[in-house]
Enzyme design. Structure first.
Site, PDB file in Angstrom:
ATOM      1  CE  LYS A  82      53.910  -3.077 -20.169  1.00 32.96           C
ATOM      2  NZ  LYS A  82      53.435  -2.031 -19.366  1.00 32.96           N
TER       3      LYS A  82
ATOM      4  CG  HIS B  67      32.562  10.295  -8.215  1.00 31.62           C
ATOM      5  ND1 HIS B  67      32.687  11.656  -8.373  1.00 31.62           N
ATOM      6  CD2 HIS B  67      31.265  10.066  -7.894  1.00 31.62           C
ATOM      7  CE1 HIS B  67      31.508  12.231  -8.139  1.00 31.62           C
ATOM      8  NE2 HIS B  67      30.626  11.285  -7.846  1.00 31.62           N
TER       9      HIS B  67
ATOM     10  CB  SER C  61      57.119  -4.345 -23.478  1.00 32.35           C
ATOM     11  OG  SER C  61      58.393  -3.903 -23.089  1.00 32.35           O
TER      12      SER C  61
ATOM     13  CD  GLU D 208      48.129   2.305 -24.303  1.00 29.94           C
ATOM     14  OE1 GLU D 208      49.189   2.879 -24.610  1.00 29.94           O
ATOM     15  OE2 GLU D 208      48.106   1.222 -23.697  1.00 29.94           O
TER      16      GLU D 208
END
Ligand code: ARG
Length: 458
Positions: A283, A156, A277, A290
């Site tokens: 970043k 979980h 970024s 992804e």
């Protein structure tokens, strides 16, 4: 370019119809397989005296020249052609005249295309399997390095029980090994030669189908001509197997993305496999992971396309089936691209052992071991579970861990506790004691690596 089937038509094909009907833009990648299939067919036609031996030889030699010319860039594939089969046959006839026109004896584009896709996908399966093996190898190397690196195991997405990072990595290796099995299985069923099925009803010529199959490295020949030309199960099976590969890569990507976040910081990706970024200077984004996660959707889409294309087609060939190629090629190309980027990303990542260990030290992931300690002292597990639950509640109230909770508190919940409990809940010991076959301890991880390496060396 003129169509092969011009005889009964009085008009030229409308340009729009040609653009819509043509498959050359996506089946041109099958040129080599189409030519090799034709060479085998021509050899068999000569051997069985269906055409003259000398003509068969001329055809084969000319096909070889065409192949070389395409490969060397001397000959361009005409993007106005109807499909790759038409183009190659047209070129052969342009070069050989009358003799070239004999190649298509006892053959239809329907069995020809069924052959070509099998030849192409068979090769693609080998390439994909090789890339999966390379990824599994990287996982084995990393797992060896981290067979004693403690990390929290989750259920979980809540810290659950201590494991090793090596064990976690080998879970993915196990999934990928099943993917290899599935691909081998798909290839086995795919490796059946359909030539001789003709358009749908076989042929009256005395073909030696087994000879063609042997020349092209097939294990068997198709048993039913209708099925031979209209079976695309192997495309669907491959898309399904590739979908599972993507499920695995996507789950792994999700974890990579989480692990890179400041909230976890279990790993750091190499700069070569991360992006920045345009506005936020701090970043470092896990774009590769992804994208792999995102691209899984394409492959599932390809599977759905293939299932939907096939589900309502009356026997035998229908033009709907031309849609098979874009879908299955996209699935193949996507998986190959993903693996190309994913494997070096994993290979070059830095593992932040300390952070994993610190995360494992929080979240009471040794609570089960604490209960097991009581079981060891003779208490039934349910009672031990309840007593440990009370201890956890105490820790939460006092902002302590099971390691820092004083022994008096333990004894206040259950008199059976003694100071040896601290040893029993030590994280390293908790992992070491999980010796069960398939468990997270170092020897088990070593065993998994051994078995896995054996599998990928086959
Ligand atoms: N381009 C076609 C395909 O990919 C080849 C088979 C054409 N057969 C036909 N009867 N029109 O399916």
């Amino acid at each position: 370019m003129a169509q092969l089937w011009k005889g009964r038509f009085k008009k030229e094909l409308a340009k729009e119809t040609n653009d819509f009907n043509s498959s050359i833009k996506f089946d041109c990648r099958m040129f080599e397989e189409d030519i090799r299939g034709s060479m085998a067919h021509a050899a068999m036609l000569g051997y069985t005296n269906i055409i003259e031996k000398s003509e068969s030889e001329k055809i084969i030699a000319c096909l070889r020249e065409i192949l070389d010319d395409i490969k060397s860039g001397k000959l361009f594939i005409d993007m106005q052609a109807e499909d790759i089969h038409t183009f190659i046959e047209g070129e052969l006839t342009a070069r050989l005249g009358q003799t070239g026109k004999r190649l298509h004896t006892a053959r239809s584009r329907n069995d020809q295309v069924a052959l070509d896709i099998r030849l192409v996908l068979r090769k693609e399966i080998d390439e994909i399997a090789e890339k999966i093996r390379a990824l599994i190898h990287v996982l084995c190397v990393k797992a060896e390095e981290h067979k004693t690196t403690i990390m929290p195991g989750y259920t979980h997405l809540q810290r659950a029980q201590p494991i090793t990072f090596g064990h976690h990595l080998m879970a993915y290796a196990a999934m990928l090994c099943r993917d290899l099995d599935r691909l081998a299985d798909v290839k086995r069923r795919m490796n059946v030669m359909p030539l001789g099925s003709g358009a749908l009803a076989g042929t009256t010529y005395p073909l030696d189908r087994k000879m063609t199959a042997e020349l092209l490295g097939f294990d068997d020949i198709s048993q039913n001509s209708l099925d031979g030309v209209s079976d695309r199960d192997f495309c669907i099976e491959l898309a399904a197997a590739l979908s599972l590969v993507m499920v695995h890569l996507s789950r792994f990507s999700e974890e990579i993305i989480l692990w890179c976040s400041w909230e976890f910081k279990f790993i750091e990706l190499d700069d070569a496999f991360s992006t920045g970024s345009s506005i936020m200077p701090q970043k470092k984004n896990p774009d590769i992971a992804e994208l792999v996660r995102g691209k899984s959707g394409r492959v599932f889409g390809d599977l759905t396309t293939l299932l939907t294309v096939m589900k309502g087609i009356a026997l035998a060939y229908n033009k709907d089936m031309q849609e098979d190629k874009e879908a299955i090629f996209d699935a193949v190309d996507t998986v190959k691209m993903c693996l190309n980027a994913f494997t070096p990303m994993i290979d070059t990542m830095t593992v932040c052992k300390e952070n994993m260990r610190n995360a494992a030290a929080k979240g009471f992931i040794n609570a089960t071991d604490c209960a097991d300690y009581l079981v060891g002292k003779g208490m039934p597990f349910r009672d031990a579970y309840k007593a440990t639950g009370e201890l956890v509640a105490m820790c939460i109230d006092d902002n302590l861990t099971l390691e820092t909770l004083p022994i008096e508190k333990y004894k206040s919940v259950c008199a059976v506790f003694d100071s040896d409990v601290y040893d029993a809940i030590n994280l390293d010991k908790c992992v070491k004691d999980r010796k069960v076959y398939g468990g997270p301890c170092a020897q088990s991880v070593e065993e998994q690596i051994r078995i896995t390496k054996e599998k990928i060396s086959k």
